[in-house]
Design a protein around this motif. Sequence first.
Motif, short mmCIF file in Angstrom:
data_model
loop_
_atom_site.label_atom_id
_atom_site.label_comp_id
_atom_site.label_asym_id
_atom_site.label_seq_id
_atom_site.Cartn_x
_atom_site.Cartn_y
_atom_site.Cartn_z
N ALA A 186 0.82 -1.20 0.00
CA ALA A 186 0.00 0.00 0.00
C ALA A 186 0.86 1.26 0.00
N ALA A 187 2.00 1.24 0.71
CA ALA A 187 2.88 2.40 0.73
C ALA A 187 3.46 2.68 -0.67
N VAL A 188 3.86 1.64 -1.36
CA VAL A 188 4.38 1.82 -2.72
C VAL A 188 3.28 2.35 -3.65
N ALA A 189 2.09 1.81 -3.51
CA ALA A 189 0.99 2.26 -4.36
C ALA A 189 0.65 3.72 -4.10
N LEU A 190 0.71 4.16 -2.81
CA LEU A 190 0.42 5.56 -2.51
C LEU A 190 1.45 6.48 -3.14
N GLY A 191 2.72 6.11 -3.10
CA GLY A 191 3.74 6.96 -3.72
C GLY A 191 3.56 7.08 -5.21
N LEU A 192 3.20 5.97 -5.85
CA LEU A 192 2.98 6.01 -7.29
C LEU A 192 1.71 6.79 -7.62
N ALA A 193 0.73 6.74 -6.73
CA ALA A 193 -0.53 7.43 -7.00
C ALA A 193 -0.37 8.94 -6.96
N VAL A 194 0.47 9.49 -6.14
CA VAL A 194 0.65 10.95 -6.02
C VAL A 194 1.74 11.45 -6.94
N GLY A 195 2.37 10.55 -7.67
CA GLY A 195 3.42 10.96 -8.59
C GLY A 195 4.78 11.15 -7.95
N ALA A 196 4.99 10.59 -6.77
CA ALA A 196 6.28 10.69 -6.09
C ALA A 196 7.28 9.72 -6.71
N PRO A 197 8.52 9.86 -6.38
CA PRO A 197 9.50 8.89 -6.89
C PRO A 197 9.09 7.46 -6.54
N VAL A 198 9.54 6.52 -7.34
CA VAL A 198 9.14 5.13 -7.15
C VAL A 198 9.65 4.59 -5.81
N ALA A 199 10.85 4.99 -5.46
CA ALA A 199 11.44 4.46 -4.22
C ALA A 199 10.89 5.13 -2.97
#
Length: 457
Positions: free
Chosen positions: A394-407
């Motif tokens: 879920a943390a990875v998906a949230l970062g990708l959802a807001v357009g943050a870096p993948v890592a």
Amino acid sequence: MTNMNNPNHGGHGEWPQERPHFPPQQPGYQPPYGYPVDDAAATTVLPPVPTFDDPAATTVLPPVPAAGDAEATALLPPVPPLDDAAATALLPPVPASGPMPAASQRPQRHQQPQRHQQPQHQPQPMRPQHQHQQPQQQPHQQPQQQWSQQPVQPQPDPTIQLQQPPRPRARHAAPAAAPAPRPAPAQQPAQGFDPPTMTLKRPAVPGPPAAPAPVAPPAGPRRTGSPIIDPGLQPALITAGAAALLAGGAALGQVALALVVALLQLLTAAGWFRLNGMWPARQGILLAALAGLTADAAVLLADSDGGVAAVVGTLGGFFLLVLVLQTFRPSDPKERFYALTVLGSATVVTALCTTLLLAGWVPAGVGAVALATLLAAAPLPGPKQLGPVLGLVAAVALGLAVGAPVALGALAGLGALVGRRVAAYDFPSRFVHMTAGVALPLAVAAPLIWLATGLPA
């Protein structure tokens, strides 16, 4: 006949070379002093003793009342009863007795009683002074016979302790029971000396009453099972609330974010010391929190390119201060090393929370931490590892959802899971869960969020 004019004879002389013929004694007669003497030969130089009867000899003596057994043994300790085997254990074997000889009818005043037949505390009878003085002529047998029939009670001498004669024993009676030997009393040490060293005791000096010795607390029950106890859902909810405050502070600016970070640093320092078993440790907590606040102030005062140097410089200065304080601390070397380790690590964890002031994408990063912590603590059906895995995804998906870096989402979620695991170590208490369990997921994820913002999107 002894010559009284010869200095070698008489009162200070010797016996004559030729002893007179001693007439044979009656059977059973025992000489009083261990060698045979003749009454007539031994008393040749003595004046004849007139015949007297017992009443005439005792006219000037007061009557002596007969003492019974109870009166004679009133002052003696009671003798415990013994059986026949114990009573005859110390006595010699008694030969078979035949008919009593005529000599046994003689008075027993010349025979010494045996030691084992006499009680220990009964005195010996006092003998009259004229006992061994026999008259020179034959008529001495008549007083002897009267003596045996009616014994004369002599006047007791106050300087001589009266002794009670042993009671006569029947012919075929069992031997008298000998009293049991009493154990010798233990030798008591001299009063005023210690038995081991015989050193003189010093008198006790009165002083103030001594304080009671501290009572050691009872040993707690031994813990069993796994020492890892994960924080529950309530600490995870508080972590999510702290993440929301950080996100709001980041939206308001650096100063508002620095205030929220300062609260996070205080909670991290207290939880870290309690997690490592050092409590209360006010000086250590204040020193670690001071290191974090100093790093915050240095970042706010530095320019855009000097923030990292401000954090590193703050860590170096406080590390040197911690090393000096623990080196000169008067304590055990092992305890000193342990305190140095805990204080140094607390300073590092607290000061690294300042990196949130240097990171971008702070709302997305703290959001990923909150989501991973909640899913890891949620009571989900299935295996225990399902919650942490879902939280990281879920943390990875949230970062990708807001357009943050993948890592960003992956590192933020990984830091949250690591901090939560550290707070669950070694049977943590409720206090540890409410301090370290709340602050460590955000404190461990803070430098990872700062590193992730420097990576390409």
